[in-house]
Write a protein that holds these residues in place. Structure first.
Motif, PDB file in Angstrom:
ATOM      1  N   ARG A   7       0.815  -1.211   0.000  1.00  0.00           N
ATOM      2  CA  ARG A   7       0.000   0.000   0.000  1.00  0.00           C
ATOM      3  C   ARG A   7       0.856   1.271   0.000  1.00  0.00           C
ATOM      4  O   ARG A   7       0.324   2.365  -0.119  1.00  0.00           O
ATOM      5  CB  ARG A   7      -0.936   0.021   1.215  1.00  0.00           C
ATOM      6  CG  ARG A   7      -1.918  -1.120   1.293  1.00  0.00           C
ATOM      7  CD  ARG A   7      -2.894  -1.145   0.164  1.00  0.00           C
ATOM      8  NE  ARG A   7      -3.694   0.073   0.157  1.00  0.00           N
ATOM      9  CZ  ARG A   7      -4.583   0.369  -0.757  1.00  0.00           C
ATOM     10  NH1 ARG A   7      -4.817  -0.449  -1.741  1.00  0.00           N
ATOM     11  NH2 ARG A   7      -5.257   1.496  -0.700  1.00  0.00           N
ATOM     12  N   ARG A   9       2.824   4.066  -1.538  1.00  0.00           N
ATOM     13  CA  ARG A   9       2.761   4.641  -2.886  1.00  0.00           C
ATOM     14  C   ARG A   9       4.166   4.974  -3.371  1.00  0.00           C
ATOM     15  O   ARG A   9       4.670   6.077  -3.178  1.00  0.00           O
ATOM     16  CB  ARG A   9       1.877   5.879  -2.877  1.00  0.00           C
ATOM     17  CG  ARG A   9       0.437   5.520  -2.616  1.00  0.00           C
ATOM     18  CD  ARG A   9      -0.464   6.713  -2.795  1.00  0.00           C
ATOM     19  NE  ARG A   9      -1.849   6.299  -2.634  1.00  0.00           N
ATOM     20  CZ  ARG A   9      -2.675   6.796  -1.753  1.00  0.00           C
ATOM     21  NH1 ARG A   9      -2.264   7.741  -0.931  1.00  0.00           N
ATOM     22  NH2 ARG A   9      -3.910   6.368  -1.682  1.00  0.00           N
ATOM     23  N   ALA A  29      -8.358  20.702  -7.698  1.00  0.00           N
ATOM     24  CA  ALA A  29      -7.510  20.501  -6.511  1.00  0.00           C
ATOM     25  C   ALA A  29      -7.606  21.701  -5.577  1.00  0.00           C
ATOM     26  O   ALA A  29      -7.725  21.536  -4.361  1.00  0.00           O
ATOM     27  CB  ALA A  29      -6.062  20.265  -6.933  1.00  0.00           C
ATOM     28  N   VAL A  34      -6.920  19.860  -1.868  1.00  0.00           N
ATOM     29  CA  VAL A  34      -6.052  18.687  -1.820  1.00  0.00           C
ATOM     30  C   VAL A  34      -5.011  18.796  -2.931  1.00  0.00           C
ATOM     31  O   VAL A  34      -5.186  19.556  -3.884  1.00  0.00           O
ATOM     32  CB  VAL A  34      -6.865  17.373  -1.968  1.00  0.00           C
ATOM     33  CG1 VAL A  34      -7.833  17.212  -0.822  1.00  0.00           C
ATOM     34  CG2 VAL A  34      -7.582  17.312  -3.291  1.00  0.00           C
ATOM     35  N   PRO A  35      -3.934  18.019  -2.850  1.00  0.00           N
ATOM     36  CA  PRO A  35      -2.915  18.049  -3.902  1.00  0.00           C
ATOM     37  C   PRO A  35      -3.463  17.530  -5.242  1.00  0.00           C
ATOM     38  O   PRO A  35      -4.375  16.699  -5.273  1.00  0.00           O
ATOM     39  CB  PRO A  35      -1.821  17.120  -3.382  1.00  0.00           C
ATOM     40  CG  PRO A  35      -2.045  17.014  -1.923  1.00  0.00           C
ATOM     41  CD  PRO A  35      -3.519  17.186  -1.715  1.00  0.00           C
ATOM     42  N   LYS A  36      -2.874  18.006  -6.325  1.00  0.00           N
ATOM     43  CA  LYS A  36      -3.292  17.558  -7.656  1.00  0.00           C
ATOM     44  C   LYS A  36      -3.137  16.051  -7.806  1.00  0.00           C
ATOM     45  O   LYS A  36      -3.976  15.402  -8.428  1.00  0.00           O
ATOM     46  CB  LYS A  36      -2.490  18.272  -8.743  1.00  0.00           C
ATOM     47  CG  LYS A  36      -2.851  19.732  -8.887  1.00  0.00           C
ATOM     48  CD  LYS A  36      -2.251  20.363 -10.122  1.00  0.00           C
ATOM     49  CE  LYS A  36      -0.770  20.499 -10.043  1.00  0.00           C
ATOM     50  NZ  LYS A  36      -0.208  21.245 -11.193  1.00  0.00           N
ATOM     51  N   ALA A  37      -2.090  15.494  -7.236  1.00  0.00           N
ATOM     52  CA  ALA A  37      -1.871  14.048  -7.352  1.00  0.00           C
ATOM     53  C   ALA A  37      -3.041  13.270  -6.739  1.00  0.00           C
ATOM     54  O   ALA A  37      -3.461  12.236  -7.275  1.00  0.00           O
ATOM     55  CB  ALA A  37      -0.568  13.650  -6.668  1.00  0.00           C
ATOM     56  N   GLU A  38      -3.578  13.766  -5.630  1.00  0.00           N
ATOM     57  CA  GLU A  38      -4.718  13.098  -4.989  1.00  0.00           C
ATOM     58  C   GLU A  38      -5.953  13.166  -5.875  1.00  0.00           C
ATOM     59  O   GLU A  38      -6.684  12.179  -6.015  1.00  0.00           O
ATOM     60  CB  GLU A  38      -4.996  13.728  -3.629  1.00  0.00           C
ATOM     61  CG  GLU A  38      -6.160  13.106  -2.882  1.00  0.00           C
ATOM     62  CD  GLU A  38      -5.918  11.658  -2.489  1.00  0.00           C
ATOM     63  OE1 GLU A  38      -6.918  10.942  -2.273  1.00  0.00           O
ATOM     64  OE2 GLU A  38      -4.757  11.228  -2.397  1.00  0.00           O
ATOM     65  N   VAL A  39      -6.185  14.317  -6.484  1.00  0.00           N
ATOM     66  CA  VAL A  39      -7.324  14.460  -7.406  1.00  0.00           C
ATOM     67  C   VAL A  39      -7.195  13.459  -8.549  1.00  0.00           C
ATOM     68  O   VAL A  39      -8.130  12.730  -8.871  1.00  0.00           O
ATOM     69  CB  VAL A  39      -7.411  15.901  -7.954  1.00  0.00           C
ATOM     70  CG1 VAL A  39      -8.414  16.005  -9.093  1.00  0.00           C
ATOM     71  CG2 VAL A  39      -7.770  16.870  -6.850  1.00  0.00           C
ATOM     72  N   ARG A  41      -5.345  10.710  -8.722  1.00  0.00           N
ATOM     73  CA  ARG A  41      -5.405   9.322  -8.251  1.00  0.00           C
ATOM     74  C   ARG A  41      -6.847   8.887  -8.042  1.00  0.00           C
ATOM     75  O   ARG A  41      -7.257   7.805  -8.455  1.00  0.00           O
ATOM     76  CB  ARG A  41      -4.606   9.164  -6.954  1.00  0.00           C
ATOM     77  CG  ARG A  41      -4.563   7.727  -6.449  1.00  0.00           C
ATOM     78  CD  ARG A  41      -3.827   7.571  -5.121  1.00  0.00           C
ATOM     79  NE  ARG A  41      -2.490   8.146  -5.152  1.00  0.00           N
ATOM     80  CZ  ARG A  41      -2.132   9.245  -4.503  1.00  0.00           C
ATOM     81  NH1 ARG A  41      -3.002   9.893  -3.754  1.00  0.00           N
ATOM     82  NH2 ARG A  41      -0.903   9.700  -4.585  1.00  0.00           N
ATOM     83  N   GLN A  42      -7.640   9.752  -7.399  1.00  0.00           N
ATOM     84  CA  GLN A  42      -9.040   9.417  -7.145  1.00  0.00           C
ATOM     85  C   GLN A  42      -9.831   9.283  -8.445  1.00  0.00           C
ATOM     86  O   GLN A  42     -10.652   8.375  -8.585  1.00  0.00           O
ATOM     87  CB  GLN A  42      -9.685  10.475  -6.241  1.00  0.00           C
ATOM     88  CG  GLN A  42      -9.138  10.497  -4.833  1.00  0.00           C
ATOM     89  CD  GLN A  42      -9.385   9.180  -4.101  1.00  0.00           C
ATOM     90  OE1 GLN A  42     -10.403   8.543  -4.275  1.00  0.00           O
ATOM     91  NE2 GLN A  42      -8.437   8.791  -3.275  1.00  0.00           N
TER      92      GLN A  42
END
Length: 68
Positions: A7, A9, A29, A34-39, A41-42
């Protein structure tokens, strides 16, 4: 330290976006705080579940069965 080392990353995927696509991701984002990477990823995982026909509720039931 982690219950499941898989798990963590540590795998990277590069995505090239044009300016309009990047602006949409940045705006979302910023809106969500939230960070762009989180957007991204989701969004990616939601699309993958939709394409594969995986219901997130069934994942919760499956996880509960394994831990209980």
């Amino acid at each position: 330290m982690y219950q499941d080392p898989k798990r963590i990353r540590s795998n990277k995927a590069t995505v090239y976006l044009d300016q309009y696509e990047s602006d949409v991701i940045t705006a979302l984002a910023n809106y969500l705080g939230v960070p762009k990477a989180e957007v991204m990823r989701q969004m990616l995982m939601k699309e993958a579940r939709d394409v594969l026909g995986i219901d997130p509720a069934s994942l919760t039931d499956t996880l509960a069965a394994h831990t209980g």
